[in-house]
Structure formats: structure tokens, C-alpha cells
Design an enzyme around this catalytic site. Structure first.
Site, mmCIF file in Angstrom:
data_model
loop_
_atom_site.group_PDB
_atom_site.id
_atom_site.type_symbol
_atom_site.label_atom_id
_atom_site.label_comp_id
_atom_site.label_asym_id
_atom_site.label_seq_id
_atom_site.Cartn_x
_atom_site.Cartn_y
_atom_site.Cartn_z
ATOM 1 N N LYS A 264 116.624 25.737 29.415
ATOM 2 C CA LYS A 264 115.506 25.435 30.323
ATOM 3 C C LYS A 264 114.740 26.697 30.712
ATOM 4 C CE LYS A 264 117.970 23.782 33.697
ATOM 5 N NZ LYS A 264 119.328 23.835 33.166
ATOM 6 N N ARG B 54 126.807 36.546 35.555
ATOM 7 C CA ARG B 54 126.408 35.587 36.595
ATOM 8 C C ARG B 54 127.660 34.917 37.159
ATOM 9 N NH1 ARG B 54 121.459 31.452 35.484
ATOM 10 N NH2 ARG B 54 122.915 29.903 36.281
#
Ligand code: B4P
Length: 192
Positions: A11, A131
Site C-alpha cells: 500500500k 519497525r
């Protein structure tokens, strides 16, 4: 337009490219939350609890944040929402915000990929970026939430006839080519 897909489907990657090609601003709720976390703001402190666990940030927080972002001047010529809406409540909220602004969605894109490919990609990203939500247990939980809640969001847009599915498997450039063709040929809400 909207870009919807499971974590790791590309995305954010594709949103950036669409934004460059079409000159519309890309707005990623995940990126906004990460910026708030980094800045140590009250919103960031609240969001972090959910993000680290792979949970959705509550709709009450996310919806207000999106409303505020969509009131800025740079969205006047159109915008691409990346990662929003992810829940049925967010769909209803976005419907209201768009109706109030006299706007409509032209394209809703769903990027698809199977779970094993997604886990591999995100574990790869974990090595590069570290992350905090890219470890296998949290990734699996994020995928479960996608299947439990966001697939219902996709189904709503499919029922409305505005959904276009794009296969997210393949090289990044290859997927971008598919996305651009899909945008060109997408059914437009309202039949324009
Ligand atoms: P996001 O930032 O949206 O995280 P994500 O779902 O993992 O997608 P992202 O855009 O980062 O990854 P992409 O698929 O592009 O959300 C993070 C968290 O924020 C959520 O878990 C939640 O807590 C919170 N949140 C965000 N929005 C919310 C909302 N609306 N409501 C409630 N909570 C919300 O790419 C992943 C990796 O794949 C990259 O490393 C990329 O290089 C790689 N990749 C992409 N395309 C590829 C390809 N074709 N081939 C190989 N690798 C590819």
C-alpha cells in the site's frame, strides 16, 4: 481514492508512486501515527500502545485525525488515503466526511497477496527498518485483524461497485504498472 490491502501488500509503496504520477497527495494513517509517536505527542503515546501490539488504533482517535487531515488545503485537487478505512465504523465516518465536503470516491483499489508472501516481506522490512510492529507474532495478528475486519470493508465497496482488485504479487514496478492500468479503467462512483 483509497488503497486498501493487508499489511505488506505494498500500500505505502504504491501510494507513493501513484501520488507522484497523478499529482494527488497520499495520506497514510500509519505514517501519521508513526510521526506522532516519533514526536512524543499525546496522540503518539496513545497510538503506540496499539501499534506495537498490532491492534487497530481506536476509531474515535483515527477518525478525528483523518477528518482534521482532510481539512487541509493540499487535498483540494484530490487525495489518496492509504490504510484508511480499515473498519466498518471508519467506512461510515468517511462517508459522512465526504458527503459534508460534497466529494465522492473515484477509485477504491484493493491490493492482494497471500499471507505467507506478506509475512516474508514484512520480516524483510524488519531487518532494514526495525519497525517495532514487524515481528512475526505481531505481523500474524495484524493479518488476522485484516481478515476479520478489513475484508468486510472491501466487501462494502465491492457491493457499491467501486472496487478494483489488483494482484500485489510480483516486482514493485510490475505492480505499479497494474495499479496505473486499474486506475485508468476503474468503475467510477456515480457513473461519471
Ligand atoms: P501501516 O503503516 O498502514 O502499515 P502496513 O499495513 O504494514 O502497510 P505499509 O504501507 O507500511 O506496508 P506496505 O504494504 O507498503 O499501519 C501500521 C499500524 O498503524 C497498524 O497496524 C495500526 O496499528 C495503525 N493504523 C494505521 N491505519 C489505521 C486505521 N485506519 N485504523 C486503525 N489503526 C490504524 O509494504 C510492506 C513491505 O513490503 C515494504 O518493505 C515494501 O518494500 C515491501 N513490498 C512492497 N511491495 C512489494 C513487492 N511488490 N514485492 C516485494 N516487496 C514489496
Amino acid at each position: 481514492m483509497l488503497i486498501i490491502g493487508p499489511p505488506g501488500s505494498g500500500k505505502g509503496t504504491q501510494a507513493e508512486r501513484i501520488s507522484e504520477r497523478l499529482g494527488v497527495v497520499a495520506i497514510s494513517t500509519g505514517d501519521i501515527f508513526r510521526a506522532q509517536v516519533k514526536g512524543g505527542t499525546p496522540l503518539g503515546l496513545e497510538a503506540r500502545k496499539y501499534m506495537d501490539a498490532g491492534d487497530f488504533v481506536p476509531d474515535s482517535v483515527t477518525n478525528e485525525m483523518v477528518r482534521s487531515r482532510l481539512s487541509e488545503d493540499d487535498v483540494e485537487n484530490g487525495f489518496l488515503l492509504d490504510g484508511y478505512p480499515r473498519t466498518a465504523g471508519q467506512v461510515d465516518y468517511l462517508d459522512e466526511v465526504l458527503a459534508q465536503g460534497g466529494q465522492q470516491l473515484d477509485v477504491v483499489l484493493q491490493l492482494t497477496a497471500d499471507d505467507d508472501e506478506l509475512v516474508t516481506r514484512l520480516l524483510g522490512r524488519a531487518k532494514d527498518t526495525g519497525r517495532s510492529d514487524d515481528n512475526e507474532a505481531v505481523i500474524r495478528h495484524r493479518l488476522d485483524l485484516y481478515h476479520e475486519q478489513t475484508e468486510a470493508v472491501v466487501a462494502k465497496y465491492a457491493e457499491r461497485g467501486t472496487l478494483t482488485r489488483v494482484d500485489g504479487i510480483g516486482g514493485i514496478d510490475e505492480v505499479t504498472d497494474r495499479v496505473l492500468v486499474a486506475i485508468d479503467t476503474a468503475p467510477v462512483a456515480g457513473g461519471r
